[in-house]
Design a protein around this motif. Sequence first.
Motif, PDB file in Angstrom:
ATOM      1  N   PHE A   1      24.323   6.502 -13.349  1.00  0.00           N
ATOM      2  CA  PHE A   1      23.728   5.560 -14.098  1.00  0.00           C
ATOM      3  C   PHE A   1      21.893   5.827 -14.480  1.00  0.00           C
ATOM      4  O   PHE A   1      20.757   5.938 -15.336  1.00  0.00           O
ATOM      5  CB  PHE A   1      23.550   4.159 -14.198  1.00  0.00           C
ATOM      6  CG  PHE A   1      23.034   3.165 -14.885  1.00  0.00           C
ATOM      7  CD1 PHE A   1      23.173   2.449 -15.918  1.00  0.00           C
ATOM      8  CD2 PHE A   1      21.986   2.394 -14.302  1.00  0.00           C
ATOM      9  CE1 PHE A   1      22.649   1.589 -16.405  1.00  0.00           C
ATOM     10  CE2 PHE A   1      20.888   1.320 -14.935  1.00  0.00           C
ATOM     11  CZ  PHE A   1      21.140   1.579 -15.762  1.00  0.00           C
ATOM     12  N   LYS A   2      21.360   5.833 -12.651  1.00  0.00           N
ATOM     13  CA  LYS A   2      19.910   5.909 -12.919  1.00  0.00           C
ATOM     14  C   LYS A   2      19.585   7.431 -13.256  1.00  0.00           C
ATOM     15  O   LYS A   2      18.415   7.394 -14.202  1.00  0.00           O
ATOM     16  CB  LYS A   2      19.669   5.543 -11.129  1.00  0.00           C
ATOM     17  CG  LYS A   2      18.420   5.358 -10.889  1.00  0.00           C
ATOM     18  CD  LYS A   2      18.314   5.595  -9.644  1.00  0.00           C
ATOM     19  CE  LYS A   2      16.395   5.442  -9.236  1.00  0.00           C
ATOM     20  NZ  LYS A   2      16.726   5.055  -7.323  1.00  0.00           N
TER      21      LYS A   2
ATOM     22  N   VAL B   1      20.720   9.169 -15.583  1.00  0.00           N
ATOM     23  CA  VAL B   1      20.680   8.818 -16.956  1.00  0.00           C
ATOM     24  C   VAL B   1      19.543   7.830 -17.525  1.00  0.00           C
ATOM     25  O   VAL B   1      19.000   8.281 -18.683  1.00  0.00           O
ATOM     26  CB  VAL B   1      21.976   7.996 -17.589  1.00  0.00           C
ATOM     27  CG1 VAL B   1      22.122   7.869 -19.098  1.00  0.00           C
ATOM     28  CG2 VAL B   1      23.194   8.912 -17.866  1.00  0.00           C
ATOM     29  N   ARG B   2      19.238   6.911 -16.982  1.00  0.00           N
ATOM     30  CA  ARG B   2      18.363   6.195 -16.843  1.00  0.00           C
ATOM     31  C   ARG B   2      16.793   6.460 -17.501  1.00  0.00           C
ATOM     32  O   ARG B   2      16.023   6.971 -18.242  1.00  0.00           O
ATOM     33  CB  ARG B   2      18.120   5.235 -16.609  1.00  0.00           C
ATOM     34  CG  ARG B   2      16.882   3.282 -17.715  1.00  0.00           C
ATOM     35  CD  ARG B   2      17.063   2.708 -15.858  1.00  0.00           C
ATOM     36  NE  ARG B   2      16.730   3.121 -14.611  1.00  0.00           N
ATOM     37  CZ  ARG B   2      16.541   2.717 -13.306  1.00  0.00           C
ATOM     38  NH1 ARG B   2      17.251   1.479 -13.546  1.00  0.00           N
ATOM     39  NH2 ARG B   2      15.974   3.315 -12.846  1.00  0.00           N
ATOM     40  N   ASP B   3      16.984   7.420 -15.639  1.00  0.00           N
ATOM     41  CA  ASP B   3      15.414   8.214 -15.703  1.00  0.00           C
ATOM     42  C   ASP B   3      15.834   9.347 -17.295  1.00  0.00           C
ATOM     43  O   ASP B   3      14.128   9.108 -17.318  1.00  0.00           O
ATOM     44  CB  ASP B   3      15.528   8.801 -14.378  1.00  0.00           C
ATOM     45  CG  ASP B   3      15.303   7.820 -13.307  1.00  0.00           C
ATOM     46  OD1 ASP B   3      14.665   6.067 -14.354  1.00  0.00           O
ATOM     47  OD2 ASP B   3      14.702   7.985 -12.043  1.00  0.00           O
TER      48      ASP B   3
ATOM     49  N   GLN C   1      16.789   9.361 -19.920  1.00  0.00           N
ATOM     50  CA  GLN C   1      16.401   8.666 -21.076  1.00  0.00           C
ATOM     51  C   GLN C   1      14.765   8.283 -20.841  1.00  0.00           C
ATOM     52  O   GLN C   1      13.853   8.250 -22.080  1.00  0.00           O
ATOM     53  CB  GLN C   1      17.273   7.301 -21.256  1.00  0.00           C
ATOM     54  CG  GLN C   1      18.547   7.475 -21.954  1.00  0.00           C
ATOM     55  CD  GLN C   1      19.047   6.294 -22.167  1.00  0.00           C
ATOM     56  OE1 GLN C   1      19.294   5.383 -20.913  1.00  0.00           O
ATOM     57  NE2 GLN C   1      20.290   6.955 -22.115  1.00  0.00           N
ATOM     58  N   LEU C   2      14.205   7.575 -20.345  1.00  0.00           N
ATOM     59  CA  LEU C   2      12.670   7.428 -20.006  1.00  0.00           C
ATOM     60  C   LEU C   2      11.819   8.371 -20.112  1.00  0.00           C
ATOM     61  O   LEU C   2      10.878   8.230 -20.741  1.00  0.00           O
ATOM     62  CB  LEU C   2      12.994   6.356 -18.569  1.00  0.00           C
ATOM     63  CG  LEU C   2      12.854   5.283 -18.493  1.00  0.00           C
ATOM     64  CD1 LEU C   2      12.728   4.147 -16.453  1.00  0.00           C
ATOM     65  CD2 LEU C   2      12.510   4.210 -19.363  1.00  0.00           C
TER      66      LEU C   2
END
Length: 143
Positions: free
Chosen positions: A91-92, A94-96, A98-99
């Motif tokens: 998740f991190k 993916v989130r990173d 995406q960020l």
Amino acid sequence: CRKELRRVAAAVVDMQRLVRGHLGRMYARAVREQKTAVCSVVQKTWRAHLARKEWRQQEREKELQLMRIKCAINCQRFYRGWVGRERFRAFKRVRDGQLYKVHAALCIQKWIRMQQGKATVQRLRCERFAMVHAAATYVRKNF
């Protein structure tokens, strides 16, 4: 009288035989009962020993089963924790990512808007220069 004495002696011998036989049977019965009692005690002691041994074995089996259950619970707990950490890491990532994409998009938007702003300023400068040039030309022409 000798006949009578022989008859009495034979009767005494019969009585002795009967008494001794009875006493022998009583002794044999007493010995047999004592042996039976001793065998019963030995059997009772042996069966108690086997029962205690079986009970201890069952207790060990219960403890072993409990340890297996605890080990299974710990394995499940460790596995689920690992899975949770892996999911969080994914998740991190993916989130990173995406960020990063959002940051990249913001940078691209900023650059495009800067270019648009430069083009607008350049166009306004050209229009202003054209107006000033036209005014100057008009003034030179007419005066």
